[in-house]
Enzyme design. Structure first.
Site, mmCIF file in Angstrom:
data_model
loop_
_atom_site.group_PDB
_atom_site.id
_atom_site.type_symbol
_atom_site.label_atom_id
_atom_site.label_comp_id
_atom_site.label_asym_id
_atom_site.label_seq_id
_atom_site.Cartn_x
_atom_site.Cartn_y
_atom_site.Cartn_z
ATOM 1 N N GLY A 6 0.796 -1.216 0.000
ATOM 2 C CA GLY A 6 0.000 0.000 0.000
ATOM 3 C C GLY A 6 0.828 1.266 0.000
ATOM 4 C CG ASP A 47 3.994 6.950 -7.134
ATOM 5 O OD1 ASP A 47 3.830 6.424 -8.248
ATOM 6 O OD2 ASP A 47 4.754 6.488 -6.252
ATOM 7 C CG MET A 53 0.742 4.825 -6.710
ATOM 8 S SD MET A 53 0.657 4.953 -4.936
ATOM 9 C CE MET A 53 -0.489 6.272 -4.732
ATOM 10 C CG LEU A 54 3.509 0.329 -11.267
ATOM 11 C CD1 LEU A 54 2.882 -0.478 -12.387
ATOM 12 C CD2 LEU A 54 4.352 -0.563 -10.360
ATOM 13 C CB ALA A 55 9.450 3.569 -11.648
ATOM 14 C CG HIS A 56 6.867 0.865 -15.700
ATOM 15 N ND1 HIS A 56 7.360 0.113 -14.668
ATOM 16 C CD2 HIS A 56 5.629 0.396 -15.923
ATOM 17 C CE1 HIS A 56 6.473 -0.781 -14.294
ATOM 18 N NE2 HIS A 56 5.397 -0.626 -15.044
ATOM 19 C CG HIS A 179 14.677 -23.491 -30.553
ATOM 20 N ND1 HIS A 179 13.772 -23.893 -29.603
ATOM 21 C CD2 HIS A 179 15.595 -24.472 -30.678
ATOM 22 C CE1 HIS A 179 14.120 -25.097 -29.181
ATOM 23 N NE2 HIS A 179 15.223 -25.469 -29.816
HETATM 24 C C1 LIG Z 1 10.070 0.504 -1.683
HETATM 25 C C2 LIG Z 1 9.533 0.818 -3.055
HETATM 26 C C3 LIG Z 1 9.838 -0.030 -4.105
HETATM 27 C C4 LIG Z 1 9.367 0.258 -5.373
HETATM 28 N N1 LIG Z 1 9.662 -0.596 -6.412
HETATM 29 C C5 LIG Z 1 9.222 -0.310 -7.628
HETATM 30 C C6 LIG Z 1 9.533 -1.167 -8.733
HETATM 31 O O1 LIG Z 1 10.215 -2.178 -8.582
HETATM 32 N N2 LIG Z 1 9.081 -0.844 -9.949
HETATM 33 C C7 LIG Z 1 8.313 0.268 -10.160
HETATM 34 O O2 LIG Z 1 7.901 0.515 -11.298
HETATM 35 N N3 LIG Z 1 8.002 1.093 -9.141
HETATM 36 C C8 LIG Z 1 8.432 0.832 -7.902
HETATM 37 N N4 LIG Z 1 8.123 1.681 -6.870
HETATM 38 C C9 LIG Z 1 7.281 2.853 -7.162
HETATM 39 C C10 LIG Z 1 8.100 3.963 -7.788
HETATM 40 O O3 LIG Z 1 9.194 4.288 -6.968
HETATM 41 C C11 LIG Z 1 7.176 5.158 -7.967
HETATM 42 O O4 LIG Z 1 6.046 4.769 -8.700
HETATM 43 C C12 LIG Z 1 7.853 6.271 -8.707
HETATM 44 O O5 LIG Z 1 9.032 6.697 -8.046
HETATM 45 C C13 LIG Z 1 6.903 7.464 -8.827
HETATM 46 O O6 LIG Z 1 7.551 8.552 -9.406
HETATM 47 P P1 LIG Z 1 7.080 10.025 -9.031
HETATM 48 O O7 LIG Z 1 7.935 10.921 -9.843
HETATM 49 O O8 LIG Z 1 5.622 10.150 -9.150
HETATM 50 O O9 LIG Z 1 7.390 10.209 -7.475
HETATM 51 P P2 LIG Z 1 8.774 10.115 -6.734
HETATM 52 O O10 LIG Z 1 9.768 9.286 -7.443
HETATM 53 O O11 LIG Z 1 8.435 9.756 -5.319
HETATM 54 O O12 LIG Z 1 9.307 11.604 -6.795
HETATM 55 C C14 LIG Z 1 8.720 12.634 -6.020
HETATM 56 C C15 LIG Z 1 9.805 13.629 -5.633
HETATM 57 O O13 LIG Z 1 9.208 14.764 -5.045
HETATM 58 C C16 LIG Z 1 9.956 15.116 -3.909
HETATM 59 N N5 LIG Z 1 9.071 15.841 -2.983
HETATM 60 C C17 LIG Z 1 8.073 15.354 -2.218
HETATM 61 N N6 LIG Z 1 7.484 16.359 -1.521
HETATM 62 C C18 LIG Z 1 8.117 17.493 -1.866
HETATM 63 C C19 LIG Z 1 7.954 18.860 -1.498
HETATM 64 N N7 LIG Z 1 7.037 19.263 -0.631
HETATM 65 N N8 LIG Z 1 8.765 19.761 -2.051
HETATM 66 C C20 LIG Z 1 9.707 19.390 -2.947
HETATM 67 N N9 LIG Z 1 9.903 18.127 -3.329
HETATM 68 C C21 LIG Z 1 9.108 17.182 -2.791
HETATM 69 C C22 LIG Z 1 10.429 13.790 -3.348
HETATM 70 O O14 LIG Z 1 11.567 14.010 -2.497
HETATM 71 C C23 LIG Z 1 10.762 13.043 -4.612
HETATM 72 O O15 LIG Z 1 12.077 13.291 -5.023
HETATM 73 C C24 LIG Z 1 8.585 1.418 -5.593
HETATM 74 C C25 LIG Z 1 8.301 2.273 -4.535
HETATM 75 C C26 LIG Z 1 8.772 1.971 -3.276
HETATM 76 C C27 LIG Z 1 8.456 2.915 -2.162
#
Ligand SMILES: Cc1cc2nc3c(=O)[nH]c(=O)nc-3n(C[C@H](O)[C@H](O)[C@H](O)COP(=O)(O)OP(=O)(O)OC[C@H]3O[C@@H](n4cnc5c(N)ncnc54)[C@H](O)[C@@H]3O)c2cc1C
Length: 271
Positions: A6, A47, A53-56, A179
């Site tokens: 979650g 996210d 909620m995935l990196a890609h 193959h």
């Molecule tokens: C333990 C874990 C394992 C994971 N494994 C995978 C995986 O294997 N494969 C996959 O696809 N996804 C994985 N994820 C999910 C993936 O990390 C996220 O979906 C992805 O990073 C989302 O990208 P984003 O840019 O939306 O947010 P984020 O990468 O979280 O970037 C948000 C940024 O905003 C910054 N920020 C937050 N609040 C503020 C503020 N008030 N002011 C300024 N900056 C702020 C943060 O510091 C951060 O740098 C994992 C997540 C976790 C927690």
């Protein structure tokens, strides 16, 4: 053991309401299809908004958002976002499940292939898992791909690509796969899905000619063997006209396909 279940957007305390950025009851920033928030000139991806909620997924959205700013056009296909559980074996999926199809009353077919029957998995001594391909019954378009295998995350890329391009199971099944590779299991599952339909005349002819090819090879080999052992035995030679007939059938099938503007499986590029 690390249990990480979650995730949720943490938007409380950012004073978004002060600048008028709308947030839903789950704390997600509300956006439209072009990643615009309720405030002009503020876009949002990743996210902190809707979707998995995935990196890609966040990466695709980031690129699309910049493209909207730059050219006014961007694209993310939310129906083809892959998910992978990085265990051993891995669990990977994209698109609809059978449960989704049932809930949406979609008439679907399923093709499967066990990794234990895949030659590369056997050589690697890593045969746990299977590939499942779900297709729409009427169009045979791929609706979902589900894989359990040690390389499931990598194997899934083919399913994602197929869905992105609206491929049918037959498109994947008729694509040449190297193959021995684990990717052959995806091809086999696709083949299993689409082969459940009524065979067309062309399919029957193709299978007949392939069978005749194999029979001919077997007869020629056995003829050579039998000639050494037993000279008067010339049955294979007598059967050669049969092979010629099937060869003509293959040529006719190719012509029939060409007339219909389709590629013939019996007359591929190797000809
Ligand atoms: C333990 C874990 C394992 C994971 N494994 C995978 C995986 O294997 N494969 C996959 O696809 N996804 C994985 N994820 C999910 C993936 O990390 C996220 O979906 C992805 O990073 C989302 O990208 P984003 O840019 O939306 O947010 P984020 O990468 O979280 O970037 C948000 C940024 O905003 C910054 N920020 C937050 N609040 C503020 C503020 N008030 N002011 C300024 N900056 C702020 C943060 O510091 C951060 O740098 C994992 C997540 C976790 C927690």
């Amino acid at each position: 053991m690390l249990v990480a279940i979650g995730r949720r957007p943490v938007t409380a305390g950012l004073n978004l309401e002060k600048i008028g950025v709308e947030v839903d009851d789950k704390g997600r920033i509300v956006i439209d299809s072009e990643f615009n928030t309720s405030v002009k000139n503020i876009k949002c991806i990743g996210d902190v908004t809707f979707g998995p909620m995935l990196a890609h997924k966040a990466e695709e959205e980031g690129i699309a958002a910049v493209e909207y700013i730059h050219s006014g056009v961007g694209h993310v296909n939310y129906k083809a976002i892959p998910s992978v559980v990085y265990t051993h074996p891995e669990v990977a999926w994209v698109g609809k499940t059978e449960e989704d199809c049932k809930a949406e009353k979609i008439d679907y077919k399923v093709g499967t292939f066990p990794m234990v029957a895949n030659s590369r998995a056997k050589t690697n001594n890593d045969t746990d898992g299977l590939v499942k391909v779900i297709i729409e019954a009427s169009t045979e378009k791929i609706l979902g791909v589900h894989i359990i295998a040690s390389a499931a995350g990598d194997m899934l890329a083919e399913g994602v690509l197929a869905m992105e391009y609206g491929a049918t199971a037959e498109d994947v099944a008729r694509t040449c796969h190297a193959h021995p590779t684990v990717s052959e299991a995806v091809k086999e599952a696709a083949m299993d899905a689409y082969s459940q339909r009524e065979p067309s005349l062309l399919t029957v002819l193709t299978h007949c000619t392939i069978a005749a090819d194999r029979l001919h090879v077997a007869l020629v080999s056995s003829d050579q063997l039998l000639r050494c052992l037993f000279r008067p035995y010339r049955l294979p030679v007598m059967l050669l006209p049969f092979y010629k007939i099937t060869f003509n059938a293959r040529v006719m099938a190719a012509g029939w396909c060409a007339n219909r503007g389709r590629a013939s499986p019996a007359s591929s590029n190797r000809d």
